[in-house]
Design a protein around this motif. Structure first.
Motif, PDB file in Angstrom:
ATOM      1  N   GLY A 161       9.529   4.749   9.998  1.00 32.68           N
ATOM      2  CA  GLY A 161       9.920   5.888   9.173  1.00 32.68           C
ATOM      3  C   GLY A 161       8.988   6.070   7.994  1.00 32.68           C
ATOM      4  N   PRO A 162       9.034   7.241   7.374  1.00 28.87           N
ATOM      5  CA  PRO A 162       8.063   7.577   6.330  1.00 28.87           C
ATOM      6  C   PRO A 162       8.128   6.693   5.083  1.00 28.87           C
ATOM      7  CG  PRO A 162       9.672   9.358   6.634  1.00 28.87           C
ATOM      8  CD  PRO A 162       9.915   8.346   7.699  1.00 28.87           C
ATOM      9  N   THR A 163       9.297   6.239   4.681  1.00 22.95           N
ATOM     10  CA  THR A 163       9.412   5.432   3.469  1.00 22.95           C
ATOM     11  C   THR A 163       8.695   4.094   3.631  1.00 22.95           C
ATOM     12  OG1 THR A 163      11.517   6.479   2.941  1.00 22.95           O
ATOM     13  CG2 THR A 163      11.032   4.410   1.816  1.00 22.95           C
ATOM     14  N   LYS A 164       8.979   3.391   4.750  1.00 20.48           N
ATOM     15  CA  LYS A 164       8.331   2.093   4.974  1.00 20.48           C
ATOM     16  C   LYS A 164       6.847   2.261   5.260  1.00 20.48           C
ATOM     17  CE  LYS A 164      12.086  -0.911   6.214  1.00 20.48           C
ATOM     18  NZ  LYS A 164      12.579  -1.915   7.127  1.00 20.48           N
ATOM     19  N   ALA A 212       4.910   4.553   3.983  1.00 21.71           N
ATOM     20  CA  ALA A 212       4.280   4.791   2.675  1.00 21.71           C
ATOM     21  C   ALA A 212       4.158   3.488   1.888  1.00 21.71           C
ATOM     22  CB  ALA A 212       5.079   5.825   1.885  1.00 21.71           C
ATOM     23  N   LYS A 213       5.203   2.664   1.912  1.00 22.78           N
ATOM     24  CA  LYS A 213       5.166   1.386   1.201  1.00 22.78           C
ATOM     25  C   LYS A 213       4.076   0.486   1.787  1.00 22.78           C
ATOM     26  CE  LYS A 213       8.113  -2.414  -0.307  1.00 22.78           C
ATOM     27  NZ  LYS A 213       9.456  -2.985  -0.311  1.00 22.78           N
ATOM     28  N   GLU A 264       0.653   1.747   0.727  1.00 16.45           N
ATOM     29  CA  GLU A 264       0.324   1.366  -0.654  1.00 16.45           C
ATOM     30  C   GLU A 264      -0.139  -0.086  -0.717  1.00 16.45           C
ATOM     31  OE1 GLU A 264       3.719   2.176  -3.139  1.00 16.45           O
ATOM     32  OE2 GLU A 264       3.746   4.287  -2.551  1.00 16.45           O
TER      33      GLU A 264
END
Length: 165
Positions: A146-149, A151-152, A155
């Motif tokens: 998913g997009p949140t993980k 993105a993390k 980073e």
């Protein structure tokens, strides 16, 4: 069938390197840190991958690893063989030549159906792993996370990435 955990670790390390190909990579310590794995054991897997031509680089803690080939040219079978070797999973011991009803070696010129069945299953297993390349796998992993993980992870990777040259 049991797959050595080193194969899993190597596959995850390669998956981390996919978005960095062709000129960026991660250090051994970063590859180990990302999944909280022991660095010496990760080093062993990365060395096996390097010997097989799947990754390049390394050279100690200050070096870094990159994929040596395009991600769509590296399969899970390549990783399995690099880490575990090419030994067959099933080894026929010709048990039919033992016991009170033993067959003579001359009667065992053709593999028994049990051995043939295991070998056929191993061929199918290897063929299945050969169809899964790192590029496709990476996309599927990202979709699953998913997009949140993603993105993390992006980073974290950006903070640890190294560039060739």
């Amino acid at each position: 069938m049991r797959i050595n955990k080193g194969v899993e670790w190597a596959a995850h390390a390669c998956a981390l390197l996919v978005p960095l190909w062709p000129d960026k990579g991660l250090s051994l310590s970063a590859l180990a840190e990302f999944h909280d794995l022991p660095e010496p054991y990760m080093a062993k897997q990365m060395q096996a991958l390097a010997r097989a031509g799947i990754v390049s680089g390394g050279r100690g803690r200050s070096g870094f690893y990159t994929l040596a080939r395009p991600p769509n040219d590296i399969t899970l079978l390549d990783i399995l063989l690099a880490v575990d070797g090419d030994e067959p999973m099933f080894r026929c011991s010709e048990i039919r030549q033992n016991g009170p009803c033993a067959s003579n070696p001359s009667e065992c010129k053709v593999p028994c159906n049990i051995a043939a069945g295991f070998w056929q299953a191993e061929e199918a297993y290897r063929a299945s792993l050969a169809r899964i390349d790192l590029a496709s796998l990476s996309g599927a992993v990202a979709a699953q996370l998913g997009p949140t993980k993603v993105a993390k992870a992006g980073e974290w990777i950006s903070a640890n990435v190294r560039t060739r040259g």
